[in-house]
Design an enzyme around this catalytic site. Structure first.
Site, PDB file in Angstrom:
ATOM      1  N   SER A  13       0.874  -1.190   0.000  1.00  0.00           N
ATOM      2  CA  SER A  13       0.000   0.000   0.000  1.00  0.00           C
ATOM      3  C   SER A  13       0.899   1.224   0.000  1.00  0.00           C
ATOM      4  O   SER A  13       2.068   1.135   0.413  1.00  0.00           O
ATOM      5  CB  SER A  13      -0.843  -0.008   1.278  1.00  0.00           C
ATOM      6  OG  SER A  13      -1.380   1.263   1.527  1.00  0.00           O
TER       7      SER A  13
ATOM      8  N   TYR B 181      -1.710  -1.346  10.376  1.00  0.00           N
ATOM      9  CA  TYR B 181      -1.737  -1.513   8.913  1.00  0.00           C
ATOM     10  C   TYR B 181      -0.478  -0.983   8.198  1.00  0.00           C
ATOM     11  O   TYR B 181       0.160  -1.730   7.450  1.00  0.00           O
ATOM     12  CB  TYR B 181      -3.013  -0.859   8.366  1.00  0.00           C
ATOM     13  CG  TYR B 181      -3.175  -1.017   6.873  1.00  0.00           C
ATOM     14  CD1 TYR B 181      -3.549  -2.233   6.308  1.00  0.00           C
ATOM     15  CD2 TYR B 181      -2.953   0.063   6.017  1.00  0.00           C
ATOM     16  CE1 TYR B 181      -3.696  -2.371   4.934  1.00  0.00           C
ATOM     17  CE2 TYR B 181      -3.106  -0.076   4.641  1.00  0.00           C
ATOM     18  CZ  TYR B 181      -3.477  -1.290   4.111  1.00  0.00           C
ATOM     19  OH  TYR B 181      -3.608  -1.422   2.750  1.00  0.00           O
TER      20      TYR B 181
END
Ligand SMILES: NC(=O)c1ccc[n+]([C@@H]2O[C@H](COP(=O)([O-])OP(=O)(O)OC[C@H]3O[C@@H](n4cnc5c(N)ncnc54)[C@H](OP(=O)(O)O)[C@@H]3O)[C@@H](O)[C@H]2O)c1
Length: 275
Positions: free
Chosen positions: A145, A158
């Site tokens: 990401s 995350y």
């Protein structure tokens, strides 16, 4: 590296019943690849597999399991290896994130995030590497990401888990550079994967919308660039610019900026004004 052709070879894709994984499955089917798709149970993977097989004339195997459990990862790997098919690619797409205060995040969500984003991706890579090395050419495509490139508040574990995916992929790619296994890592920005996601990104207004790409666009960029030999793939010009800028802004300035933007996801306007 020349553009590689994997038609008629099998590609494994995790998290294939939803969002980006579903789009990646379609994009690889378009390349003529046979697929081995994995998702959580009860997500309609059998129907989706049948639809892709009919539409693109490729062979598709599917398996439903929860990647949080180590024994399920082994069971899936053994099942795949027992199929005695040529595995030419592994796409580690399954992963989850979200926004919340760390202290208010349940232990089970933190655990699931680490187990799927980090442990499952790493173990699947280890289980399938010998089969991938047995091919003349093969690949591993790990989905990270843009959150991998800077620490972030309000994102629980995350960003740290995606920083792991980046570091692991680039390191392993270097280790395998003299083999036929190409390792790539893709760093998508925000995508239209769910209503929740759209609502969350919508809170960033112009900034969030500028980074927005569809899952089909991200799948198309990811697959084409990986096949062309790219190792680190950042879909979208806007995302590339943001990452470049963040690289040069010192942490003491960057972190308050990131705090200001991301706090919109967890605090209401009145709460933000009272901070
Ligand atoms: N959405 C974004 O804006 C965004 C941005 C950057 C990076 N990413 C990354 O892109 C990847 C795909 O994200 P997405 O937004 O498309 O996914 P999503 O719609 O949020 O769904 C999560 C994906 O992970 C799979 N998954 C979650 N828990 C699992 C478990 N315990 N066992 C097996 N599979 C599990 C799901 O599989 P099922 O198919 O079974 O549901 C699903 O494909 C993830 O790695 C994510 O971190 C997403």
């Amino acid at each position: 590296m020349k553009y590689k052709n994997y038609s008629n070879k099998y590609i494994i894709i995790t998290g294939a019943s939803l969002g980006l994984g579903k789009a990646l499955a379609k994009r690889f089917a378009l390349e003529g690849c046979n697929l081995i798709l994995l998702s959580l149970p009860g997500e309609g993977l059998a129907n989706y597999s049948r639809m892709l097989a009919n539409e693109y004339g490729v062979k598709i195997l599917h398996f439903e399991t929860d990647l949080c459990k180590g024994e399920n990862i082994k069971e899936f790997a053994d099942w795949v290896l027992n199929q005695k098919v040529q595995i030419a690619g592994l796409v580690n797409n399954a992963g989850l994130g979200g926004s919340a205060l760390f202290e208010q995040t349940s232990i089970s969500l933190i655990d699931t995030m680490l187990l799927v984003n980090v442990r499952a991706l790493t173990l699947l890579t280890r289980y399938f590497l010998p089969a991938l090395k047995a091919q003349e050419h093969s690949f591993i495509l790990n989905v990270s990401s843009i959150a991998a490139f800077k620490p972030m508040p309000f994102k629980m574990v995350y960003p740290a888990s995606k920083a792991f995916v980046y570091s692991f992929s680039v390191g392993l790619g270097e280790e395998l550079k003299d083999t036929g296994v190409h390792v790539a890592v893709m760093h998508p920005g925000p995508m239209n994967t769910s209503e929740d996601n759209e609502a969350r990104i919508g809170k960033h207004g112009f900034m969030g919308k500028g980074a927005w790409l569809t899952v089909d666009d991200v799948a198309d960029i990811g697959v084409s660039k990986m096949l062309a030999g790219d190792k680190v793939i950042i879909p979208g010009v806007y995302n590339k610019v943001i990452i470049r800028l963040l690289k040069f802004i010192p942490r003491i300035f960057a972190m308050p900026m990131i705090y200001k933007v991301l706090s919109k996801e967890v605090f209401s306007e009145s709460e933000r004004q009272s901070i």
